[in-house]
Design a protein around this motif. Structure first.
Motif, PDB file in Angstrom:
ATOM      1  N   ASP A 237       0.849  -1.193   0.000  1.00  0.00           N
ATOM      2  CA  ASP A 237       0.000   0.000   0.000  1.00  0.00           C
ATOM      3  C   ASP A 237       0.883   1.241   0.000  1.00  0.00           C
ATOM      4  N   HIS A 238       0.237   2.402  -0.089  1.00  0.00           N
ATOM      5  CA  HIS A 238       0.956   3.668  -0.185  1.00  0.00           C
ATOM      6  C   HIS A 238       1.609   4.038   1.148  1.00  0.00           C
ATOM      7  N   ALA A 239       2.894   4.365   1.132  1.00  0.00           N
ATOM      8  CA  ALA A 239       3.630   4.659   2.361  1.00  0.00           C
ATOM      9  C   ALA A 239       3.247   6.005   2.967  1.00  0.00           C
ATOM     10  N   GLY A 240       2.578   6.875   2.170  1.00  0.00           N
ATOM     11  CA  GLY A 240       2.229   8.198   2.670  1.00  0.00           C
ATOM     12  C   GLY A 240       0.788   8.328   3.113  1.00  0.00           C
TER      13      GLY A 240
ATOM     14  N   MET B 134      -1.341   4.397  10.164  1.00  0.00           N
ATOM     15  CA  MET B 134      -0.631   3.303  10.832  1.00  0.00           C
ATOM     16  C   MET B 134      -1.581   2.181  11.255  1.00  0.00           C
ATOM     17  N   ASP B 135      -2.800   2.547  11.687  1.00  0.00           N
ATOM     18  CA  ASP B 135      -3.687   1.476  12.175  1.00  0.00           C
ATOM     19  C   ASP B 135      -4.418   0.763  11.041  1.00  0.00           C
ATOM     20  N   ALA B 136      -4.153   1.160   9.804  1.00  0.00           N
ATOM     21  CA  ALA B 136      -4.827   0.511   8.680  1.00  0.00           C
ATOM     22  C   ALA B 136      -3.846  -0.311   7.834  1.00  0.00           C
ATOM     23  N   ARG B 137      -2.683  -0.564   8.392  1.00  0.00           N
ATOM     24  CA  ARG B 137      -1.645  -1.237   7.595  1.00  0.00           C
ATOM     25  C   ARG B 137      -1.556  -2.730   7.876  1.00  0.00           C
TER      26      ARG B 137
ATOM     27  N   ILE C   7       4.483   0.087   1.314  1.00  0.00           N
ATOM     28  CA  ILE C   7       4.427  -0.828   2.458  1.00  0.00           C
ATOM     29  C   ILE C   7       4.657  -2.245   1.941  1.00  0.00           C
ATOM     30  N   PRO C   8       5.591  -2.975   2.557  1.00  0.00           N
ATOM     31  CA  PRO C   8       5.893  -4.317   2.045  1.00  0.00           C
ATOM     32  C   PRO C   8       4.669  -5.230   2.080  1.00  0.00           C
ATOM     33  N   GLY C   9       4.420  -5.907   0.962  1.00  0.00           N
ATOM     34  CA  GLY C   9       3.252  -6.773   0.861  1.00  0.00           C
ATOM     35  C   GLY C   9       3.571  -8.234   1.134  1.00  0.00           C
ATOM     36  N   ARG C  10       4.816  -8.610   0.952  1.00  0.00           N
ATOM     37  CA  ARG C  10       5.174 -10.020   1.125  1.00  0.00           C
ATOM     38  C   ARG C  10       6.670 -10.079   1.415  1.00  0.00           C
ATOM     39  N   VAL C  11       7.037 -10.892   2.401  1.00  0.00           N
ATOM     40  CA  VAL C  11       8.455 -11.053   2.740  1.00  0.00           C
ATOM     41  C   VAL C  11       8.759 -12.536   2.900  1.00  0.00           C
ATOM     42  N   ARG C  12       9.861 -12.951   2.297  1.00  0.00           N
ATOM     43  CA  ARG C  12      10.337 -14.324   2.481  1.00  0.00           C
ATOM     44  C   ARG C  12      11.633 -14.279   3.289  1.00  0.00           C
ATOM     45  N   LEU C  13      11.692 -15.031   4.383  1.00  0.00           N
ATOM     46  CA  LEU C  13      12.903 -15.134   5.194  1.00  0.00           C
ATOM     47  C   LEU C  13      13.548 -16.478   4.922  1.00  0.00           C
TER      48      LEU C  13
END
Ligand SMILES: [Zn+2]
Length: 338
Positions: free
Chosen positions: A166-169, A173-176, A217-223
């Motif tokens: 999503d948009h970083a601007g 914060m509570d909708a992320r 905003i990061p949508g997916r992260v692989r560790l």
């Protein structure tokens, strides 16, 4: 001390900073050529096998091997691998029995020893590898030498955290649903899982963020997780605690009890406590052990907090001299057994 002079000569090959003899490379070839010269000087018969592993054999009992590898990571240290080969020449020369081996390409997946095993090449009756500990345990215990119980098993796999890009601007914060924040919590859980199991370690060394942009905003992260433990039960417990579905898993590889006993006795004979410890790193001895060769490993204390794969790698001349003595005495016993 001749061993240290030789380690210094090998260190100079390939150009600094650090030892630079990756596999395959001209520098690795040059190191093999230099070491072949030292083998000949020691009166050993030099042989290169189909996979370009190097052997120096005494006249008798050639099927008992000592040795290690001559390749390094980029900008590595003086001791990793090279010590086991250089000390092995000393041992075989002094005993007049056995063979010293320098395997190819250990650092990138045990290329030489695995190829030897895969083609059913002549395997030894026993294999002893002297290696630096590459960790701080012996230094902390105030002991110069240790006997390896097993080479730890490890599991690798990925943990995936989903969110919503999503948009970083404009996104409050509570909708992320930030996948990277979730994965930060996941990394802490990986750490805590390893801390809760004695002897276990786990590392997140790599992560892939999507879409990987500074204003999204990061949508997916692989560790990518690397988890290790000294025995199968603890490895299973660790994998379960992390919630990992491993894409690769290898069980711990025990060293042969009869070789552990010989090493312990030779250490104790010199008035030292014979501690045993698992190896957190993989070694050629593990490849041979998996192929059924009775294998043993002697660790020498790493100084500077146990740092390795770095030019700061250090062991003392006194400790190395002691290690060469124990290796030599152990080879003498193994190569005399009927
Ligand atoms: Zn090594």
């Amino acid at each position: 001390m001749r061993v240290f002079d030789r380690l210094e000569q090998l260190y100079a090959i390939g150009g600094g900073p650090g030892a630079n003899r990756p596999h395959p490379s001209e520098a690795e070839d040059e190191a093999h050529a230099v070491v072949a010269g030292w083998m000949r000087e020691a009166g050993l018969e030099v042989e290169v096998d189909a996979d370009r592993n190097l052997f120096g054999a005494a006249r008798e009992r050639r099927s008992v091997w000592v040795g290690s590898h001559l390749d390094t990571v980029p900008q590595g240290g003086r001791f990793d691998g090279a010590l086991g080969v250089v000390a092995g020449i000393e041992a075989v020369e002094r005993v007049g029995r056995g063979s010293v081996v320098a395997f190819r390409g250990e650092e990138i997946g045990w290329v030489g020893s695995r190829a030897l095993v895969a083609r059913g090449g002549g395997l030894p009756r026993a294999f002893l590898e002297l290696h630096i500990e590459q960790g701080p345990l012996l230094e902390q215990a105030g002991l110069p030498l240790g006997v390896v119980t097993s080479i730890v098993g490890y599991a690798r796999g990925e943990l995936v955290f989903e969110g919503r890009a999503d948009h970083a601007g404009t996104t409050p914060m509570d909708a992320r649903e930030d996948a990277l924040v979730k994965s930060a919590e996941g990394i802490l859980r990986v750490r805590d899982a390893a801390r809760s199991i004695e002897g276990a370690v786990a590392t997140v060394g790599k992560l892939a963020i999507e879409p990987d942009a500074e204003n999204v905003i990061p949508g997916r992260v692989r560790l990518l997780v690397d988890a290790r433990a000294p025995d199968g039960d603890r490895l299973d417990a660790l994998v379960a605690a992390i919630g990992l579905e491993p894409s690769y898993r290898t069980g711990p590889i025990p060293m042969a009890e009869e070789l552990r006993l010989v090493l312990r006795q030779e250490i104790e004979r010199r008035g030292l406590a014979a501690v045993e410890l698992p190896s957190g790193a993989g070694h050629d001895a593990g490849i041979l052990a998996t192929a059924g060769v009775p294998s043993g490993m002697l660790f020498v204390r790493s100084l500077n907090g146990g740092v390795s794969h770095s030019p700061d790698e250090l062991s003392s001349e006194e400790d190395v001299a002691l290690a060469v003595e124990v290796l030599t005495a152990s080879l003498r016993r193994l190569a005399s057994a009927p």
